[in-house]
Design a protein around this motif. Structure first.
Motif, mmCIF file in Angstrom:
data_model
loop_
_atom_site.group_PDB
_atom_site.id
_atom_site.type_symbol
_atom_site.label_atom_id
_atom_site.label_comp_id
_atom_site.label_asym_id
_atom_site.label_seq_id
_atom_site.Cartn_x
_atom_site.Cartn_y
_atom_site.Cartn_z
ATOM 1 N N MET A 44 0.821 -1.208 0.000
ATOM 2 C CA MET A 44 0.000 0.000 0.000
ATOM 3 C C MET A 44 0.858 1.263 0.000
ATOM 4 O O MET A 44 1.963 1.282 0.552
ATOM 5 C CB MET A 44 -0.926 0.015 1.234
ATOM 6 N N LYS A 45 0.338 2.315 -0.625
ATOM 7 C CA LYS A 45 0.984 3.625 -0.570
ATOM 8 C C LYS A 45 0.398 4.397 0.603
ATOM 9 O O LYS A 45 -0.815 4.609 0.664
ATOM 10 C CB LYS A 45 0.764 4.387 -1.874
ATOM 11 N N LEU A 46 1.256 4.800 1.542
ATOM 12 C CA LEU A 46 0.783 5.426 2.781
ATOM 13 C C LEU A 46 1.264 6.861 2.937
ATOM 14 O O LEU A 46 0.874 7.544 3.884
ATOM 15 C CB LEU A 46 1.221 4.593 3.992
ATOM 16 N N TYR A 47 2.144 7.334 2.063
ATOM 17 C CA TYR A 47 2.526 8.738 1.969
ATOM 18 C C TYR A 47 3.399 9.242 3.105
ATOM 19 O O TYR A 47 3.864 10.373 3.055
ATOM 20 C CB TYR A 47 1.288 9.644 1.816
ATOM 21 N N SER A 48 3.621 8.477 4.153
ATOM 22 C CA SER A 48 4.554 8.887 5.205
ATOM 23 C C SER A 48 4.983 7.676 6.013
ATOM 24 O O SER A 48 4.204 6.735 6.206
ATOM 25 C CB SER A 48 3.921 9.937 6.135
ATOM 26 N N GLU A 49 6.228 7.710 6.476
ATOM 27 C CA GLU A 49 6.747 6.615 7.285
ATOM 28 C C GLU A 49 6.039 6.557 8.641
ATOM 29 O O GLU A 49 5.873 5.492 9.220
ATOM 30 C CB GLU A 49 8.257 6.778 7.479
ATOM 31 N N GLU A 50 5.626 7.730 9.141
ATOM 32 C CA GLU A 50 4.929 7.764 10.426
ATOM 33 C C GLU A 50 3.624 6.962 10.346
ATOM 34 O O GLU A 50 3.268 6.230 11.273
ATOM 35 C CB GLU A 50 4.645 9.209 10.822
ATOM 36 N N THR A 51 2.916 7.093 9.220
ATOM 37 C CA THR A 51 1.684 6.330 9.025
ATOM 38 C C THR A 51 1.983 4.832 8.971
ATOM 39 O O THR A 51 1.294 4.020 9.601
ATOM 40 C CB THR A 51 0.992 6.770 7.727
ATOM 41 N N ARG A 52 3.010 4.467 8.221
ATOM 42 C CA ARG A 52 3.361 3.041 8.105
ATOM 43 C C ARG A 52 3.730 2.462 9.463
ATOM 44 O O ARG A 52 3.315 1.357 9.819
ATOM 45 C CB ARG A 52 4.504 2.859 7.105
ATOM 46 N N HIS A 53 4.506 3.208 10.240
ATOM 47 C CA HIS A 53 4.878 2.723 11.576
ATOM 48 C C HIS A 53 3.642 2.543 12.452
ATOM 49 O O HIS A 53 3.577 1.614 13.265
ATOM 50 C CB HIS A 53 5.846 3.698 12.244
ATOM 51 N N ILE B 73 8.581 24.228 -15.004
ATOM 52 C CA ILE B 73 9.065 23.724 -13.711
ATOM 53 C C ILE B 73 7.909 23.616 -12.731
ATOM 54 O O ILE B 73 7.772 22.624 -12.002
ATOM 55 C CB ILE B 73 10.168 24.653 -13.166
ATOM 56 N N ALA B 74 7.041 24.639 -12.716
ATOM 57 C CA ALA B 74 5.894 24.634 -11.793
ATOM 58 C C ALA B 74 4.959 23.471 -12.095
ATOM 59 O O ALA B 74 4.459 22.807 -11.183
ATOM 60 C CB ALA B 74 5.151 25.963 -11.879
ATOM 61 N N VAL B 75 4.708 23.205 -13.378
ATOM 62 C CA VAL B 75 3.807 22.103 -13.757
ATOM 63 C C VAL B 75 4.322 20.784 -13.194
ATOM 64 O O VAL B 75 3.552 19.990 -12.631
ATOM 65 C CB VAL B 75 3.669 22.030 -15.295
ATOM 66 N N HIS B 76 5.613 20.530 -13.328
ATOM 67 C CA HIS B 76 6.188 19.269 -12.842
ATOM 68 C C HIS B 76 6.152 19.198 -11.300
ATOM 69 O O HIS B 76 5.786 18.164 -10.736
ATOM 70 C CB HIS B 76 7.623 19.119 -13.337
ATOM 71 N N LEU B 77 6.534 20.279 -10.636
ATOM 72 C CA LEU B 77 6.587 20.267 -9.172
ATOM 73 C C LEU B 77 5.189 20.179 -8.556
ATOM 74 O O LEU B 77 4.975 19.480 -7.561
ATOM 75 C CB LEU B 77 7.307 21.515 -8.657
ATOM 76 N N ILE B 78 4.241 20.890 -9.151
ATOM 77 C CA ILE B 78 2.876 20.858 -8.617
ATOM 78 C C ILE B 78 2.290 19.461 -8.760
ATOM 79 O O ILE B 78 1.656 18.935 -7.837
ATOM 80 C CB ILE B 78 1.987 21.894 -9.337
ATOM 81 N N GLU B 79 2.508 18.836 -9.919
ATOM 82 C CA GLU B 79 1.994 17.482 -10.129
ATOM 83 C C GLU B 79 2.588 16.520 -9.107
ATOM 84 O O GLU B 79 1.887 15.670 -8.542
ATOM 85 C CB GLU B 79 2.317 17.004 -11.545
ATOM 86 N N GLN B 80 3.872 16.654 -8.855
ATOM 87 C CA GLN B 80 4.528 15.793 -7.871
ATOM 88 C C GLN B 80 3.920 15.979 -6.487
ATOM 89 O O GLN B 80 3.654 15.007 -5.775
ATOM 90 C CB GLN B 80 6.023 16.114 -7.830
ATOM 91 N N ASN B 81 3.673 17.231 -6.106
ATOM 92 C CA ASN B 81 3.097 17.494 -4.783
ATOM 93 C C ASN B 81 1.639 17.059 -4.698
ATOM 94 O O ASN B 81 1.202 16.581 -3.639
ATOM 95 C CB ASN B 81 3.226 18.991 -4.440
ATOM 96 N N TYR B 82 0.895 17.195 -5.784
ATOM 97 C CA TYR B 82 -0.479 16.689 -5.784
ATOM 98 C C TYR B 82 -0.488 15.168 -5.648
ATOM 99 O O TYR B 82 -1.304 14.596 -4.923
ATOM 100 C CB TYR B 82 -1.201 17.102 -7.068
ATOM 101 N N ASN B 83 0.418 14.498 -6.347
ATOM 102 C CA ASN B 83 0.487 13.037 -6.248
ATOM 103 C C ASN B 83 0.840 12.580 -4.841
ATOM 104 O O ASN B 83 0.426 11.501 -4.407
ATOM 105 C CB ASN B 83 1.514 12.494 -7.243
ATOM 106 N N ASP B 84 1.608 13.398 -4.132
ATOM 107 C CA ASP B 84 1.994 13.072 -2.750
ATOM 108 C C ASP B 84 1.015 13.669 -1.730
ATOM 109 O O ASP B 84 1.251 13.572 -0.526
ATOM 110 C CB ASP B 84 3.406 13.582 -2.456
ATOM 111 N N TYR B 85 -0.040 14.339 -2.220
ATOM 112 C CA TYR B 85 -1.043 14.978 -1.360
ATOM 113 C C TYR B 85 -0.401 16.002 -0.414
ATOM 114 O O TYR B 85 -0.808 16.134 0.738
ATOM 115 C CB TYR B 85 -1.847 13.920 -0.589
ATOM 116 N N MET B 86 0.562 16.736 -0.954
ATOM 117 C CA MET B 86 1.204 17.816 -0.208
ATOM 118 C C MET B 86 0.635 19.132 -0.733
ATOM 119 O O MET B 86 1.224 19.832 -1.543
ATOM 120 C CB MET B 86 2.724 17.752 -0.377
#
Length: 851
Positions: free
Chosen positions: A366-375, A614-627
């Protein structure tokens, strides 16, 4: 009288956003933008093939078809239950209740048929008021708390008894001492654990206060002392356990300091009526040897931390932190008789055991987006075992095989994601279920659920086959769910249950793929609370700030597992920014004909285009990580700053295609060229250089202004009396000077008066030389006379002192002449230029030709 604190404020910008919001929502509803079905978006065969390859591998390894249609034999209602059947009374008819069970609890029957729900006597958190177990979501506080194992030590009271105990003469009297640690040691709890004469009632033999127990002579099992005494301790909580503890001053810092206080403070002994022989003759008896602390760990750690008394609570907490864990892991401990909380006869789910391995396999993928969640999940899986899944009354539906019990809420809400995929078909398209449907609950038999969710055989059913196939298609289209968003407090129950139940009920290719867990939410940096008024619902926030401004503030509130902070000021600032953005868009649309046609042609065009990429790539990355906070910063604030910089740089800007048909929510994420970081760095260099030049220009201009200010001050200073004319007169002269020709009164006050006041104060209190335009000595002469000292102090081979006003001398700076231009020398501030031997010889050779 109520006061309107919002009076006088303008809500025009907010109301503009709300008007746009209402208009767009109406369009969404008309076009059914957010409605989708498996039929409206059929799977492309290539997509289906790719998905099967992802699930089963290439070449594929399909799972063996499991028999999901085994008949489940109804269990008989067992006798001896803690709560009588009439505890639960429903206003619905038996037929209605049965139909609801048929609709909702195929899942529970399936788990029971797999042997994962059993009934037995077990310890649980129990509510005497309700007369039933108290599950996590039934509690106002203490969610996640499990029954705590205590050890009870029976300490016999030795005759003769004190006066208040006379009525108990001739009987064996014991003090029950509770402890979490067997080597050191609640009657109400015990009453619910089958050990009292009358179940659920504590028997009172005698009413006593804590003072009545002080000085009791006691005999403790396994004690080296034949007689010990009950003594006062200031840190005991009377509502914890029995309120009586054993004292182990060798290993407990609290106990050590309590004994030390009683031994060393006669006033404390007198206050509680403690006799000397009850305390002074007792020495510390070693029990556990702990590495680094020895066999008297409490004494050592209290000495090391300089703890003075049992009232030093913070230091005592630290002392226990240092010794307890190490004593538990590395020390040897005595064993007492174990006893726990409330023994009840109930149904529970057997989490853990061999089932745990499947849950761990699911979690690992599963993708959990943070190590704290996985722990958090890994920790929960490590301890979660038996979980009570039934209760006697309250909200919920009845167990289909034992109608005196309801399904506990957390156990009842772990597979609803699957149900959501087909509920619109069961409710004739109405999501609230307010419209009657031809598919009645009793038609949803277990065979139907098996057919839809787990690939069972086509059922014999009154439901038309077209609808059955449609439900199956909907489930298979939407499942497995890629993401479930929930609070971090549900990791320890609801979300872990979700993993367990999916691994038991459906094949592995339908197991959950991701959880995104978040913290709680604060309001303006304080806890949300209805009682204090610091509270908003989502609807209230939207009405007060608009949907878009609420989104801004929520995104800015924070993304990690820490508690998010919704700030009104951020939402209000967002309203202003969005209103300004709307105004800018309207200006651009109005000026469309005056803009340059694409493609980009100037340096500024290319630089801004790369910033967008640059913004398009960075924003997409942060959206995918729910940041979302980072996405907001890059996609709105940073990109807005880049746009404003472009508007200044480009002169006539490129046209921006703002007019497009359709809805932006239906548009794919923009494609962008690979980010050109070199061009970004080059543009940053350009902008930084412009900023530096601007500062140098201001410095140069301010230098001439300061010189003019000093000349004005000199003319307005009476050296004989050591006083200046009034500030008003000085300001008037500044207006008449060359400064007045370049600046208005407001600029003069802003740029000159603070400097003038500083120099006036310096001249009056330090020295009149503060007004001098040059030093009272020859700087070059002073430095020339000390050339040897400078050379030795700095470790140089050769030193020259030159005048910046001499052009031929300035040429000796060679390629470093910019240092003199950017930072010209001033009184008391010479400029130093350091050259290597090669550079010096080259410059000396060339300059000799031009001198």
């Amino acid at each position: 009288m109520a006061v309107n604190t919002m009076a006088g404020r303008s809500f025009a910008r907010r109301d503009q956003l709300l008007k746009i919001q209402s208009h767009i929502q109406k369009l969404w509803e008309e076009e059914k933008i957010f409605e989708a079905t498996a039929r409206s978006a059929p799977l492309d065969p290539a997509d289906k093939l790719a998905r099967e390859m992802e699930q089963y591998g290439n070449p594929p390894l399909f799972p063996l078809e499991e028999d999901f249609t085994d008949e489940i034999e109804e269990s008989k209602i067992e006798e001896g239950n803690l709560v009588t059947p009439d505890k639960f009374k429903s206003k619905r008819s038996k037929a209605t209740a049965k139909s609801r069970r048929e609709k909702f609890h195929g899942k529970m029957r399936k788990l029971k048929g797999m042997g994962k729900i059993v009934k037995d006597m077990r310890y649980t958190i129990y509510s005497p008021l309700d007369g039933q177990p108290c599950a996590d979501h039934d509690r106002a506080s203490g969610e996640g708390v499990q029954p705590q194992d205590y050890v009870l030590i029976k300490m016999e009271v030795i005759p003769p008894f004190p006066l208040k105990f006379k009525m108990l003469e001739g009987r064996n009297i014991f003090l029950a001492v509770a402890t979490l640690r067997p080597e050191i040691m609640s009657t109400l709890n015990l009453a619910y654990q089958k050990v009292s004469r009358v179940p659920e009632k504590a028997t009172c033999l005698l009413e006593l206060s804590g003072l009545d127990l002080i000085g009791l002579r006691l005999k403790s099992p396994l004690s080296f002392n034949p007689v010990i005494y009950a003594l006062p301790m200031l840190t005991i909580l009377p509502d914890k356990g029995t309120g009586i503890l054993t004292s182990v001053p060798s290993d407990s810092p609290d106990d050590y300091m309590a004994l030390k206080d009683l031994k060393s403070k006669e006033g404390l002994r007198s206050k509680f009526g403690v006799k000397d022989e009850w305390v002074l003759s007792f020495d510390i008896i070693p029990i556990i040897n702990i590495p680094d602390f020895g066999d008297k760990s409490a004494e050592k750690v209290c000495h090391d931390l300089k703890i003075k008394s049992q009232k030093d609570k913070e230091k005592l907490v630290e002392a226990k932190r240092l010794t307890y864990l190490k004593g538990f892991t590395d020390g040897r401990m005595l064993v007492g008789d174990e006893c726990v909380v409330a023994l009840t006869d109930q149904w529970y789910i057997t989490y853990g055991e061999e089932w745990k391995k499947k849950a761990e396999d699911c979690l690992s993928n599963m993708k959990l987006y943070s190590e704290e969640t996985r722990h958090g999940f890994e920790h929960t899986l490590s301890w979660l075992n038996q979980w009570a899944c039934s209760r006697s009354f309250g909200l919920g539906t009845q167990l289909p095989w034992d109608e005196q019990f309801l399904v506990e809420s957390l156990s009842d809400s772990i597979f609803y994601m699957a149900y959501y995929t087909i509920d619109h078909l069961l409710q004739d398209g109405n999501m609230y279920g307010s419209v009657s449907s031809s598919i009645t609950p009793e038609k949803m038999a277990d065979e139907v659920w098996n057919y839809i969710f787990v690939g069972g055989q086509s059922p014999t059913s009154d439901i038309p086959s077209s609808i059955l196939n449609q439900m199956k298609q909907e489930f298979e289209y939407w499942y497995p769910f890629d993401l479930h968003v929930s609070g971090k407090d549900l990791i320890q129950n609801h979300l872990t249950f979700c993993i367990y139940n999916h691994t038991a009920l459906v094949p592995s290719h339908y197991w959950p793929r991701g959880f995104r867990c978040n913290g709680h939410i604060m309001l303006n940096s304080e806890k949300m609370s209805k009682s204090t008024g610091n509270f908003r619902t989502l609807r209230q926030a939207i009405e007060e700030f608009s949907t878009d401004a609420t989104r801004f503030s929520l995104a800015d509130a924070g993304d990690a597992m820490d508690d998010a902070n919704f700030v009104f000021e951020t939402a209000n600032a967002a309203i202003l920014r969005l209103a300004n953005e709307i105004s800018w868009i309207e200006e651009v649309l109005a000026a469309d004909s005056s803009l340059r046609a694409r493609p980009p042609s100037t340096y500024a065009d290319h630089a801004f285009d790369k910033e967008i990429n640059i913004a398009v790539h960075l924003i997409e990355q942060n959206y995918n990580d729910y940041m979302f906070r980072n996405a907001l910063k890059i996609g709105f604030y940073d990109l807005q700053a880049a746009r404003d910089e472009y508007r200044i740089s480009c002169g006539v800007c490129l046209e921006i295609p703002l007019k497009k048909d359709g809805f932006v929510v239906n548009v794919d994420w923009p494609s962008a060229a690979s980010p050109d970081l070199t061009l970004q760095r080059a543009n940053k260099y350009l902008q930084d250089s412009i900023i530096l030049m601007r500062k140098l220009l201001q410095k140069q201009l301010s230098g001439s202004k300061k010189k003019e200010c000093l000349m004005v001050l000199q003319r307005n200073f009476d050296r004989q009396n050591g006083s200046f004319k009034s500030e008003k007169e000085i300001l008037e002269e500044l207006k008449e000077s060359s400064l007045g020709n370049d600046m208005n009164m407001k600029q003069i006050q802003k740029l000159c008066m603070s400097f003038i006041k500083f120099k006036m104060d310096d001249a009056l209190h330090v020295s009149v030389h503060a007004l001098d335009l040059k030093l009272p000595f020859d700087e070059i002469e002073v430095l020339q006379e000390n050339l040897d000292l400078i050379r030795r102090q700095l470790g140089l081979e050769h030193v020259e002192i030159l005048s910046a006003s001499d052009e031929s001398a300035c040429r000796k700076a060679g390629p470093f002449i910019n240092l003199l231009i950017q930072n010209p020398p001033s009184p008391k501030n010479p400029v130093s230029i350091f050259l290597s031997k090669v550079q010096f010889s080259q410059i000396a050779g060339s300059s000799s030709l031009t001198v």
